[in-house]
Scaffold this motif. Structure first.
Motif, PDB file in Angstrom:
ATOM      1  N   ARG A   8      50.627  55.902  10.256  1.00 49.89           N
ATOM      2  CA  ARG A   8      49.846  54.984  11.079  1.00 49.89           C
ATOM      3  C   ARG A   8      48.359  55.178  10.796  1.00 49.89           C
ATOM      4  O   ARG A   8      47.896  56.288  10.561  1.00 49.89           O
ATOM      5  N   ARG A  28      63.953  51.831  12.437  1.00 50.12           N
ATOM      6  CA  ARG A  28      63.770  50.610  11.656  1.00 50.12           C
ATOM      7  C   ARG A  28      64.952  50.483  10.694  1.00 50.12           C
ATOM      8  O   ARG A  28      65.292  51.428   9.984  1.00 50.12           O
ATOM      9  N   THR A 204      57.942  56.415  15.327  1.00 55.64           N
ATOM     10  CA  THR A 204      57.475  56.580  16.709  1.00 55.64           C
ATOM     11  C   THR A 204      56.737  55.328  17.150  1.00 55.64           C
ATOM     12  O   THR A 204      55.901  54.796  16.402  1.00 55.64           O
ATOM     13  N   GLU A 205      57.046  54.867  18.348  1.00 57.83           N
ATOM     14  CA  GLU A 205      56.412  53.673  18.901  1.00 57.83           C
ATOM     15  C   GLU A 205      55.735  53.992  20.229  1.00 57.83           C
ATOM     16  O   GLU A 205      56.066  54.973  20.905  1.00 57.83           O
ATOM     17  N   TYR A 206      54.816  53.090  20.595  1.00 55.87           N
ATOM     18  CA  TYR A 206      54.149  53.158  21.892  1.00 55.87           C
ATOM     19  C   TYR A 206      54.236  51.779  22.541  1.00 55.87           C
ATOM     20  O   TYR A 206      54.458  50.777  21.846  1.00 55.87           O
ATOM     21  N   SER A 251      51.481  50.133  17.976  1.00 61.60           N
ATOM     22  CA  SER A 251      52.392  50.177  19.126  1.00 61.60           C
ATOM     23  C   SER A 251      53.845  49.981  18.726  1.00 61.60           C
ATOM     24  O   SER A 251      54.585  50.948  18.523  1.00 61.60           O
ATOM     25  N   VAL A 252      54.298  48.729  18.585  1.00 54.80           N
ATOM     26  CA  VAL A 252      55.716  48.419  18.382  1.00 54.80           C
ATOM     27  C   VAL A 252      55.957  47.990  16.939  1.00 54.80           C
ATOM     28  O   VAL A 252      55.287  47.103  16.428  1.00 54.80           O
ATOM     29  N   ALA A 253      56.911  48.638  16.287  1.00 49.25           N
ATOM     30  CA  ALA A 253      57.224  48.303  14.895  1.00 49.25           C
ATOM     31  C   ALA A 253      57.854  46.918  14.804  1.00 49.25           C
ATOM     32  O   ALA A 253      58.714  46.565  15.617  1.00 49.25           O
ATOM     33  N   GLY A 260      63.533  52.040  20.714  1.00 45.04           N
ATOM     34  CA  GLY A 260      62.087  51.863  20.751  1.00 45.04           C
ATOM     35  C   GLY A 260      61.622  51.110  21.981  1.00 45.04           C
ATOM     36  O   GLY A 260      62.284  51.074  23.026  1.00 45.04           O
ATOM     37  N   HIS A 261      60.457  50.481  21.845  1.00 46.82           N
ATOM     38  CA  HIS A 261      59.862  49.706  22.933  1.00 46.82           C
ATOM     39  C   HIS A 261      60.115  48.220  22.722  1.00 46.82           C
ATOM     40  O   HIS A 261      60.339  47.760  21.595  1.00 46.82           O
ATOM     41  N   TRP A 299      52.759  48.019   8.507  1.00 48.29           N
ATOM     42  CA  TRP A 299      54.116  48.554   8.643  1.00 48.29           C
ATOM     43  C   TRP A 299      54.949  48.304   7.379  1.00 48.29           C
ATOM     44  O   TRP A 299      56.115  48.703   7.315  1.00 48.29           O
TER      45      TRP A 299
END
Length: 347
Positions: A8, A28, A204-206, A251-253, A260-261, A299
């Motif tokens: 990232r 993913r 890893t996502e947020y 944040s989100v892939a 994930g989110h 990404w």
């Protein structure tokens, strides 16, 4: 070939420590064109299905005739278009020959025809995931296989296909179905996936900005604007400027993924609950037709960095799926029991 997401472009928890406890892992799936078998995890591939178990059909589409396109025409039209874009042609020359144009038009929504269907429309295999390939796969006790099918027609006012989930133990399937029934007609070419093998990767996502507390979202926005202000200080360096965007870079892939989110986009988050018991639900699977685009290019996997062809013919769009206006379909499962009915949403 495995796929690896580049690091990232910023250290999220170092910039905003409040985000650290909100981190989630996602897998993913990185679908790429291939020839999966029923023994493989896949998108658009054959399913490991018991021969003595009825194949699911759509109860809402059981008439003898339907308006739509034939799946074989759709796949042939895709091949013709890919070959046409790849071959050289003189400036101003037509992309397709007259004969090719007839086939491509027949395979498009504009060429929808009234086609006979022998009985209810069979559901289409969309996703198959083995826990051996995706260890994070949740599911009822004793299962190691998730299968996702959908009806290839829009349903109700959601403009989404009707989805069914099946959890099973792969070891129980001792007499697999040799060939699944195929619909004679589908309502949209966007709902017919091309066979793809998967290359699962954990990231890893947020949370998306829509899900953050207002004060934190405002500080992130100010940080983004600060990057732009600094870049404007030296106009000579603008060609080398890369502005990091929290929503699209941190944040989100994007793309197809497990867990994930939630990728909230055109609407604010709203409460969702299990339709059977009322418990909370959690993201299970996101089905996205594009793995990255102009906004989420950071990404793009390292292994695909050298691709310079047309985006819609490249690895980012290998599934040929398209949800709504290039949105995605999210499937949620009950936190109390994953075999309760799922919830679906489009964003």
């Amino acid at each position: 070939m495995p796929r690896a997401t580049p690091p990232r472009p910023a250290d999220v928890p170092a910039l905003f420590p409040e985000l650290a406890p909100l981190a989630r892992t996602a897998v993913r799936l990185h679908p790429r064109a291939g020839s999966p078998t029923a023994a493989d995890s896949s998108i658009g591939g054959p399913l490991l299905w018991p021969a003595d178990e009825p194949w699911p059909t759509c109860p809402d589409h059981d008439a003898p005739w339907h308006h739509g396109v034939a799946p074989d025409d759709v796949r042939l039209g895709r091949r013709i278009l890919a070959e046409a874009w790849a071959r050289p042609r003189a400036e101003g020359a037509d992309l397709l020959t007259p004969e090719e144009r007839v086939i491509v038009d027949r395979a498009s929504i504009s060429g929808r025809a009234r086609i006979p269907q022998d009985g209810p429309v069979p559901m289409i295999p969309v996703v198959q995931l083995y826990a051996s390939d995706v260890p994070a796969l949740p599911g009822p006790a004793g299962t190691d296989l998730l299968q996702v099918l959908w009806c290839p027609f829009d349903h109700d006012e959601d403009y989404l296909p009707a989805v069914e989930l099946y959890w099973r133990a792969s070891s129980d399937v001792t007499d697999p179905l040799a060939a699944a029934p195929q619909p004679s007609v589908i309502g949209s070419d966007n709902y017919l996936p091309e066979p793809c093998v998967l290359h699962p990767e954990t990231v890893t996502e947020y949370p998306a900005p829509h899900e953050l507390p207002e004060d934190l979202a405002e500080r992130i926005e100010a940080w983004e604007e600060g990057q732009s202000s600094k870049n404007l200080d030296d106009p000579n360096d603008l060609d080398d400027v890369t502005v990091v965007d929290y929503q699209y870079d941190l944040s989100v892939a994007p793309g197809c993924k497990l867990g994930g989110h939630a990728p909230w986009s055109f609407s604010d988050p709203f409460p969702m609950a299990c339709p059977e018991c009322g418990s909370d639900v959690r993201p299970l699977l996101t089905i996205d037709g594009t793995e990255w685009d102009g906004g989420s290019g950071s990404w793009r996997p390292v292994e695909d960095a050298d691709y310079t062809g047309l985006h819609f013919l490249g690895p980012a769009c290998a599934t040929h799926l398209n949800i709504g206006r290039s949105y995605n379909l999210q499937l949620y499962v009950c936190t109390a029991s994953p075999d309760h009915p799922h919830v679906q949403n489009m964003q």
